[in-house]
Design a protein around this motif. Sequence first.
Motif, mmCIF file in Angstrom:
data_model
loop_
_atom_site.group_PDB
_atom_site.id
_atom_site.type_symbol
_atom_site.label_atom_id
_atom_site.label_comp_id
_atom_site.label_asym_id
_atom_site.label_seq_id
_atom_site.Cartn_x
_atom_site.Cartn_y
_atom_site.Cartn_z
ATOM 1 N N ASN A 4 0.851 -1.183 0.000
ATOM 2 C CA ASN A 4 0.000 0.000 0.000
ATOM 3 C C ASN A 4 0.885 1.230 0.000
ATOM 4 N N MET A 7 0.650 4.071 2.594
ATOM 5 C CA MET A 7 1.094 3.856 3.965
ATOM 6 C C MET A 7 2.581 4.136 4.091
ATOM 7 N N HIS A 8 2.969 4.610 5.243
ATOM 8 C CA HIS A 8 4.377 4.873 5.536
ATOM 9 C C HIS A 8 5.048 3.541 5.852
ATOM 10 N N ARG A 9 6.051 3.178 5.069
ATOM 11 C CA ARG A 9 6.698 1.873 5.256
ATOM 12 C C ARG A 9 7.861 1.986 6.232
ATOM 13 N N GLU A 34 -3.294 1.656 13.386
ATOM 14 C CA GLU A 34 -3.812 0.880 12.260
ATOM 15 C C GLU A 34 -4.051 1.738 11.017
ATOM 16 N N GLY A 35 -3.566 1.231 9.874
ATOM 17 C CA GLY A 35 -3.811 1.872 8.595
ATOM 18 C C GLY A 35 -2.852 2.979 8.221
ATOM 19 N N LEU A 36 -1.915 3.307 9.122
ATOM 20 C CA LEU A 36 -1.009 4.423 8.847
ATOM 21 C C LEU A 36 0.401 3.960 8.489
ATOM 22 N N TYR A 37 0.800 2.826 9.003
ATOM 23 C CA TYR A 37 2.162 2.341 8.785
ATOM 24 C C TYR A 37 2.129 0.880 8.332
ATOM 25 N N GLU A 38 3.057 0.552 7.468
ATOM 26 C CA GLU A 38 3.315 -0.840 7.100
ATOM 27 C C GLU A 38 4.684 -1.200 7.668
#
Length: 337
Positions: A4, A7-9, A34-38
């Motif tokens: 994604n 999202m910030h990896r 949740e949903g902001l970072y991978e």
Amino acid sequence: MRKNRAMHRVAVLALDGVVPFELSLAARIFGTAEGLYEVITCSLDGAPVATGADYSVVVAHDASVLAEADTVVVPGSEAHAAFTGPHALPEPLAIALGTIRPGTRLVTICIATYVLAAAGLLNGRPATTHWRHAAHFRRHHPRVRLDPGVLFVDDGDILTSAGAAAGLDLCLHLLRRDHGSELANQVARRCVVPPWRDGGQAQYVERPLPASSDASVAATREWAMRHLGEPLSLVTLADHARMSLRTFTRRFRAETGTSPGRWLLQQRLDLARTLLEAGDLPVDRVATRSGFGTAASLRRHFAVGVGVSPVAYRRAFRRGAAVAVSPGCFSGNPEPG
């Protein structure tokens, strides 16, 4: 390929001997948002990594993922203290670090500071590491501006933390920097950890215990937190604790690792930041409620402690963007004038 791209990896690089607790921090803190970072974990070659405990960990990626990361986290290992010069890094590690894109945020936990120092990435820059390694680190990396008295140092694109638990403080700070205090506080509550710890490493340095443990300034600190908008002189705080000024100051520093004035300023800055993020309260009202008295005083302390003006801070967080903080501004605050 990224799952994604919105999202910030965060890529966590597990090296041999990694401390398991430190290895888990990024996934726990950023994964809770949740949903902001991978968050992905890798080793240099994708093979299992022997930890500093009696087991190994299996990872799903090799170091090629570092090239696509927005943030790279390097947890500590006791083996890192052997990285004492520019040629001390193992060649595979040096090659992996070389693939990281310019501008990628680099984060170290505990003595992983040695990794970036040996790579030459900390020359002339502020950093911290575990207090037990401070003297050794200074001898072998004299070009790094080491501050062993703080929990972490934010120097913009490079952030370093002290002992293992200070990695928690740093990850929560990054959440706060990226998305504001409200989210950082929510994640801290879910993880059952404090959203911000007072003082620095000094409070954890080995030292003889006080002769008497029946007197503490903890109750006075809690009381002060509820009265930040009021005048709180050193005399007022000492009177509340029913101690002399000298005893109160000594006990306060022994318990928190910092002075009463510096601690109070940090609490007021934190309250001002929360008020700026949470609503439309005018700056002069924010100054009053957080104990700075006037907008001019708030702006002056905000410029030193946060690196931007209160208005710019509010505007940046309202846009959902990160605030560009001044170098090292979170490594400590000046005494209030």
